[in-house]
Design a protein around this motif. Structure first.
Motif, short mmCIF file in Angstrom:
data_model
loop_
_atom_site.label_atom_id
_atom_site.label_comp_id
_atom_site.label_asym_id
_atom_site.label_seq_id
_atom_site.Cartn_x
_atom_site.Cartn_y
_atom_site.Cartn_z
N ALA A 276 22.22 -9.69 33.33
CA ALA A 276 21.42 -8.48 33.16
C ALA A 276 21.93 -7.35 34.06
CB ALA A 276 19.95 -8.79 33.47
N ASP A 277 22.34 -7.70 35.27
CA ASP A 277 22.89 -6.69 36.17
C ASP A 277 24.16 -6.07 35.59
OD1 ASP A 277 20.89 -6.99 38.04
OD2 ASP A 277 22.04 -8.37 39.32
N ARG A 278 25.03 -6.92 35.00
CA ARG A 278 26.27 -6.40 34.41
C ARG A 278 25.96 -5.49 33.23
NH1 ARG A 278 27.98 -11.75 35.25
NH2 ARG A 278 27.99 -12.24 33.03
N ARG A 279 24.99 -5.90 32.42
CA ARG A 279 24.62 -5.05 31.28
C ARG A 279 24.00 -3.74 31.75
NH1 ARG A 279 25.37 -2.13 27.48
NH2 ARG A 279 23.84 -1.90 25.83
N ALA A 280 23.13 -3.81 32.74
CA ALA A 280 22.49 -2.60 33.25
C ALA A 280 23.50 -1.64 33.89
CB ALA A 280 21.40 -2.97 34.26
N SER A 281 24.62 -2.18 34.36
CA SER A 281 25.64 -1.32 34.97
C SER A 281 26.49 -0.60 33.92
CB SER A 281 26.55 -2.16 35.87
OG SER A 281 27.41 -3.00 35.10
N GLY A 282 26.30 -0.97 32.65
CA GLY A 282 27.01 -0.28 31.57
C GLY A 282 28.00 -1.11 30.81
N LEU A 283 28.22 -2.36 31.22
CA LEU A 283 29.14 -3.22 30.50
C LEU A 283 28.59 -3.49 29.10
CD1 LEU A 283 31.81 -4.76 31.22
CD2 LEU A 283 30.40 -6.79 31.49
N PRO A 284 29.42 -3.40 28.06
CA PRO A 284 28.92 -3.66 26.70
C PRO A 284 28.27 -5.03 26.60
CG PRO A 284 31.13 -2.71 26.62
CD PRO A 284 30.84 -3.01 28.06
N LEU A 285 27.20 -5.11 25.84
CA LEU A 285 26.48 -6.37 25.68
C LEU A 285 27.42 -7.48 25.20
CD1 LEU A 285 23.76 -7.95 25.50
CD2 LEU A 285 23.63 -7.18 23.11
N GLU A 286 28.33 -7.11 24.29
CA GLU A 286 29.24 -8.11 23.73
C GLU A 286 30.17 -8.69 24.79
OE1 GLU A 286 27.85 -5.30 20.61
OE2 GLU A 286 28.73 -5.07 22.60
N HIS A 287 30.57 -7.87 25.74
CA HIS A 287 31.41 -8.36 26.82
C HIS A 287 30.62 -9.24 27.79
CE1 HIS A 287 34.54 -4.89 26.33
NE2 HIS A 287 34.67 -5.84 25.42
N VAL A 288 29.33 -8.98 27.90
CA VAL A 288 28.48 -9.78 28.79
C VAL A 288 28.25 -11.17 28.20
CG1 VAL A 288 26.23 -9.97 29.91
CG2 VAL A 288 27.36 -7.74 29.77
N VAL A 289 27.89 -11.22 26.92
CA VAL A 289 27.58 -12.52 26.31
C VAL A 289 28.82 -13.22 25.77
CG1 VAL A 289 25.23 -11.82 25.73
CG2 VAL A 289 27.05 -11.51 24.04
N GLY A 290 29.91 -12.44 25.60
CA GLY A 290 31.17 -13.04 25.17
C GLY A 290 31.41 -13.10 23.68
#
Length: 276
Positions: free
Chosen positions: A47-61
């Motif tokens: 959630a922290d990575r997503r909130a920082s602006g990383l695309p959701l797809e890159h977060v979940v893979g």
């Protein structure tokens, strides 16, 4: 089901964090993160990575595309839903056994989706970005696809010349001057080479079209996605390269595809003659 999905309060707090960060579909994203995370700590970190602006797809893979889960590694271009229209156009004319090449393949989403829709195809893909090549190899493995690293046609096997039935190329088409207007998710977290199409956005399209006739079989087709305002110019590029060209549009997906056909006997006629 992941245990995080059975913790409504925790998922609600994740959604609140995402909403505060400007995520429009915060609740949906929170559920996806909860399903992907193995522990509460991992969920909080995601959630922290997503909130920082990383695309959701890159977060979940992974990214959802044409009903598939396409693996998407950090830095790799995330397949857009509008590109499903290109796959539909290709699938409408594809036949089992076709030779398919996916240039500028990124994650390999186009080739993987077309292979899933058509069934048995001879699938090849290429990209200049090593991270994309590694990612694409995973995504096309189930279809028996081969992925090559290099610039456009350069890494393709010479044996494919004159044999390609469907040539797909979701090449970058954002004009250089408009890159700064893209959402931060794309601008900051995807490779510039996957976005920047040069002064008018069609530099790579010109290169793809210029050499397409060397690779397409008679009756083979080249399909490229462009912006709506670029369609007429792209049709002209195709025609000057010896292809019969037309543009098709899907308003629902805000998608425009230019299709160029190699003159000559259609594929069904050619294959019938080959069997004689």
């Amino acid at each position: 089901m992941n245990s995080n999905e059975r913790s409504p309060d925790f998922t609600f707090s994740i959604a609140a964090k995402l909403r505060a960060a400007g995520c429009v579909f915060a609740e949906d994203e929170a559920r996806l993160l909860a399903a992907a995370a193995r522990t509460p700590d991992e969920l909080a970190a995601m959630a922290d990575r997503r909130a920082s602006g990383l695309p959701l797809e890159h977060v979940v893979g992974w990214a959802a595309f044409c009903g598939l889960r396409i693996a998407v590694d950090p830095g790799v271009f995330v397949p857009r839903r509008r590109s499903e229209f290109l796959v539909r156009q290709a699938a409408a004319v594809a036949r089992p056994g076709d030779v398919v090449v996916d240039l500028c393949c990124g994650s390999g989403a186009l080739g993987a989706a077309l292979a899933a829709a058509v069934g048995r195809v001879e699938l090849h893909a290429a990209d200049i970005d090593p991270a994309s090549v590694r990612c694409a190899r995973r995504n096309v493995a189930s279809a028996g696809g081969r992925v090559y690293e290099g610039d456009l046609y350069a890494p393709l096997p010479a044996a494919l010349r004159g044999r390609v039935d469907l040539l797909l190329a979701n090449a970058p088409y954002v004009p250089t001057g408009a890159i700064g207007l893209l959402p931060a998710e794309a601008r900051l977290h995807e490779a510039a080479a996957a976005l920047d199409g040069g002064a008018d956005g069609l530099d790579v399209h010109r290169r793809v079209a210029a050499d397409a006739a060397q690779w397409l079989a008679p009756g083979g087709r080249l399909l490229i996605e462009v912006g709506e305002r670029q369609a007429l110019q792209a049709v002209g590029i195709f025609e000057r390269s010896g292809l019969l060209a037309r543009a098709v549009r899907c308003d629902e997906l805000d998608a425009t595809v230019v299709i160029g056909t190699m003159p000559g006997a259609d594929r069904a006629t050619r294959r019938h003659r080959d069997r004689e």
